[in-house]
Design an enzyme around this catalytic site. Structure first.
Site, mmCIF file in Angstrom:
data_model
loop_
_atom_site.group_PDB
_atom_site.id
_atom_site.type_symbol
_atom_site.label_atom_id
_atom_site.label_comp_id
_atom_site.label_asym_id
_atom_site.label_seq_id
_atom_site.Cartn_x
_atom_site.Cartn_y
_atom_site.Cartn_z
ATOM 1 N N LYS A 50 0.870 -1.177 0.000
ATOM 2 C CA LYS A 50 0.000 0.000 0.000
ATOM 3 C C LYS A 50 0.912 1.233 0.000
ATOM 4 C CE LYS A 50 -3.577 2.650 0.734
ATOM 5 N NZ LYS A 50 -4.444 2.909 -0.428
ATOM 6 N N GLY A 77 -7.886 7.233 -0.012
ATOM 7 C CA GLY A 77 -7.195 8.444 0.460
ATOM 8 C C GLY A 77 -5.883 8.135 1.155
ATOM 9 N N CYS A 136 -1.908 9.175 -7.728
ATOM 10 C CA CYS A 136 -3.058 8.852 -6.873
ATOM 11 C C CYS A 136 -4.168 9.870 -7.075
ATOM 12 C CB CYS A 136 -2.657 8.819 -5.403
ATOM 13 S SG CYS A 136 -4.094 8.469 -4.361
ATOM 14 N N LYS A 170 4.760 5.096 -11.266
ATOM 15 C CA LYS A 170 3.379 4.637 -11.518
ATOM 16 C C LYS A 170 2.560 5.796 -12.070
ATOM 17 C CE LYS A 170 -0.481 2.101 -9.837
ATOM 18 N NZ LYS A 170 -0.961 1.329 -8.726
ATOM 19 N N THR A 198 -5.806 4.163 -11.269
ATOM 20 C CA THR A 198 -7.248 4.157 -11.561
ATOM 21 C C THR A 198 -7.673 5.364 -12.418
ATOM 22 O OG1 THR A 198 -7.546 5.256 -9.447
ATOM 23 C CG2 THR A 198 -7.905 2.882 -9.491
ATOM 24 N N GLY A 248 -4.580 -3.209 -14.568
ATOM 25 C CA GLY A 248 -5.862 -2.569 -14.856
ATOM 26 C C GLY A 248 -6.839 -3.619 -15.338
ATOM 27 N N GLY A 249 -7.591 -4.175 -14.405
ATOM 28 C CA GLY A 249 -8.647 -5.121 -14.777
ATOM 29 C C GLY A 249 -8.182 -6.527 -15.072
ATOM 30 N N GLY A 270 -4.818 -6.282 -9.143
ATOM 31 C CA GLY A 270 -5.387 -5.415 -8.114
ATOM 32 C C GLY A 270 -6.751 -5.868 -7.639
HETATM 33 C C1 LIG Z 1 -9.025 -0.249 -3.021
HETATM 34 C C2 LIG Z 1 -7.877 0.221 -3.868
HETATM 35 C C3 LIG Z 1 -6.814 0.900 -3.294
HETATM 36 C C4 LIG Z 1 -5.743 1.344 -4.068
HETATM 37 N N1 LIG Z 1 -4.698 1.980 -3.468
HETATM 38 C C5 LIG Z 1 -3.612 2.331 -4.214
HETATM 39 C C6 LIG Z 1 -2.465 2.884 -3.585
HETATM 40 O O1 LIG Z 1 -2.382 3.050 -2.375
HETATM 41 N N2 LIG Z 1 -1.417 3.219 -4.388
HETATM 42 C C7 LIG Z 1 -1.421 3.027 -5.750
HETATM 43 O O2 LIG Z 1 -0.440 3.339 -6.443
HETATM 44 N N3 LIG Z 1 -2.509 2.482 -6.362
HETATM 45 C C8 LIG Z 1 -3.581 2.124 -5.633
HETATM 46 N N4 LIG Z 1 -4.658 1.545 -6.230
HETATM 47 C C9 LIG Z 1 -4.628 1.320 -7.710
HETATM 48 C C10 LIG Z 1 -4.169 -0.094 -8.050
HETATM 49 O O3 LIG Z 1 -2.869 -0.354 -7.579
HETATM 50 C C11 LIG Z 1 -4.214 -0.328 -9.583
HETATM 51 O O4 LIG Z 1 -3.320 0.545 -10.212
HETATM 52 C C12 LIG Z 1 -5.596 -0.108 -10.167
HETATM 53 O O5 LIG Z 1 -6.607 -0.526 -9.277
HETATM 54 C C13 LIG Z 1 -5.791 -0.849 -11.497
HETATM 55 O O6 LIG Z 1 -5.653 -2.240 -11.348
HETATM 56 P P1 LIG Z 1 -6.922 -3.230 -11.099
HETATM 57 O O7 LIG Z 1 -7.966 -2.859 -12.089
HETATM 58 O O8 LIG Z 1 -6.362 -4.597 -11.277
HETATM 59 O O9 LIG Z 1 -7.370 -2.986 -9.704
HETATM 60 C C14 LIG Z 1 -5.745 1.104 -5.476
HETATM 61 C C15 LIG Z 1 -6.816 0.415 -6.061
HETATM 62 C C16 LIG Z 1 -7.880 -0.034 -5.284
HETATM 63 C C17 LIG Z 1 -9.001 -0.788 -5.949
#
Ligand SMILES: Cc1cc2nc3c(=O)[nH]c(=O)nc-3n(C[C@H](O)[C@H](O)[C@H](O)COP(=O)(O)O)c2cc1C
Length: 311
Positions: A50, A77, A136, A170, A198, A248-249, A270
């Site tokens: 995280k 956040g 972020c 990132k 995201t 991403g997905g 993720g």
């Molecule tokens: C609940 C949640 C918390 C996240 N927290 C962070 C974070 O602290 N730092 C970060 O770089 N990305 C964070 N992300 C983004 C993910 O690391 C990832 O880049 C994004 O969700 C796309 O991948 P996914 O579709 O497989 O989830 C978070 C995503 C989710 C769903």
């Protein structure tokens, strides 16, 4: 019949050595201990923590997540214990796993905080790589570092001087050209780019006429964003020289393969961890089977091997 050799899933990104290319995406796997009852953590390619900030953060007001038709919105956040408590309380468990630990970091107020964090992490042997979360969407800022070429170059070049550890930038998909930003990160010395964070999103409860998230807006993740992420990875692969960590997905082996074929050197999973905490290990096994079936001995036979359609 000759038995085919097991494919080799090893790879190197800068100084970061991974035994396989499947990692977990920051913020979706806590500090790994949360998942120890569900999977053999040692089998992962690497763990991205995280995001950590200099001081502890309580995060945004609840509700912090909500479901969307093909994924989820979050506005956590950056809740985290702060760098010092992270090193004392969370890192020892991660270190014992014996797999690479990639620490994700972010600044709350000014970019100088990145320098403070990198200096500290550079001293810690258990840290294999540092991921710069310059994307972020949940800090309620007007502009993210990764939404500006100059800001990206400025930040990455400052921290590059502070560590020889592998540095991953990132990036945000909420830009006109993510490839331009990736090129900026590359020119400033990043070892890799992680694509994508995201996408900005919002959901409304029409009965209450309120936003579904306490912070009103959040970041969209999950299958809904996969075609965007694959497109961005493929676009980057044709222009940049440093490795791309795709995400991403990714929900299963097939969606993971899309990223490799588009040009990713490694991937992060993720949102899928919330649906199936064992999905990463299933993807590693699925990847191995696919490579065996297609006579691929190394990942280089898979990465970027997209062919044109035959009409
Ligand atoms: C609940 C949640 C918390 C996240 N927290 C962070 C974070 O602290 N730092 C970060 O770089 N990305 C964070 N992300 C983004 C993910 O690391 C990832 O880049 C994004 O969700 C796309 O991948 P996914 O579709 O497989 O989830 C978070 C995503 C989710 C769903």
């Amino acid at each position: 019949m000759v038995k085919q050799k097991k494919p080799n899933l090893n790879l190197k990104i800068g100084s970061l050595e991974l035994k396989n290319p499947v990692m977990v995406a920051s913020g979706t796997f806590g500090y790994a201990r949360e998942f120890e009852d569900f999977i053999d953590l040692k089998k992962l390619g690497g763990i991205v923590t995280k995001t950590i900030t200099v001081k502890a953060r309580q995060g945004n007001l609840p509700p912090r997540t909500c479901e969307t038709p093909a994924g989820m919105l979050n506005s956590i956040g950056l809740e985290n214990p702060g760098i010092d408590r992270f090193i004392q309380e969370k890192l020892p468990f991660l270190q014992k796993l014996g797999i690479p630990v990639i620490v994700s970091i972010a600044a709350e107020e000014t970019p100088d905080e990145f320098a403070v964090l990198v200096k500290k992490l550079d001293q810690v042997k258990a840290v294999s790589a540092i991921e710069l979360n310059i994307s972020c969407p949940n800090l309620q800022k007007n502009k993210l570092i990764s939404q500006d070429v100059k800001d990206t170059i400025g930040l990455v070049s400052v921290v590059r001087k502070l560590t020889a550890k592998c540095l991953i930038a990132k990036l945000s998909p909420n830009v006109t050209s993510i490839t331009q930003i990736a090129l900026a990160a590359q020119s400033a010395g990043a070892d890799a780019v992680a694509l994508i964070n995201t996408l900005g999103g919002m959901s409304i409860d029409v009965h209450k006429r309120t936003p579904k998230l306490g912070a009103w807006v959040g970041g969209l993740s999950g299958p809904a964003i996969r075609p965007v992420a694959v497109r961005m990875g493929w676009g980057g692969y044709n222009k940049i020289k440093i490795p791309i960590i795709g995400m991403g997905g990714i929900m299963d082996t097939e969606s993971a393969l899309e990223f490799f074929i588009a040009g990713a050197t490694a991937i992060s999973v993720g949102t899928a961890n919330f649906v199936n905490p064992g999905i990463t290990l299933e993807i590693i096994a699925g990847l191995e089977q696919y490579m065996l079936k297609n006579n691929m001995q190394n990942l280089s036979a898979l990465t970027g091997r997209l062919k044109a359609c035959k009409n």
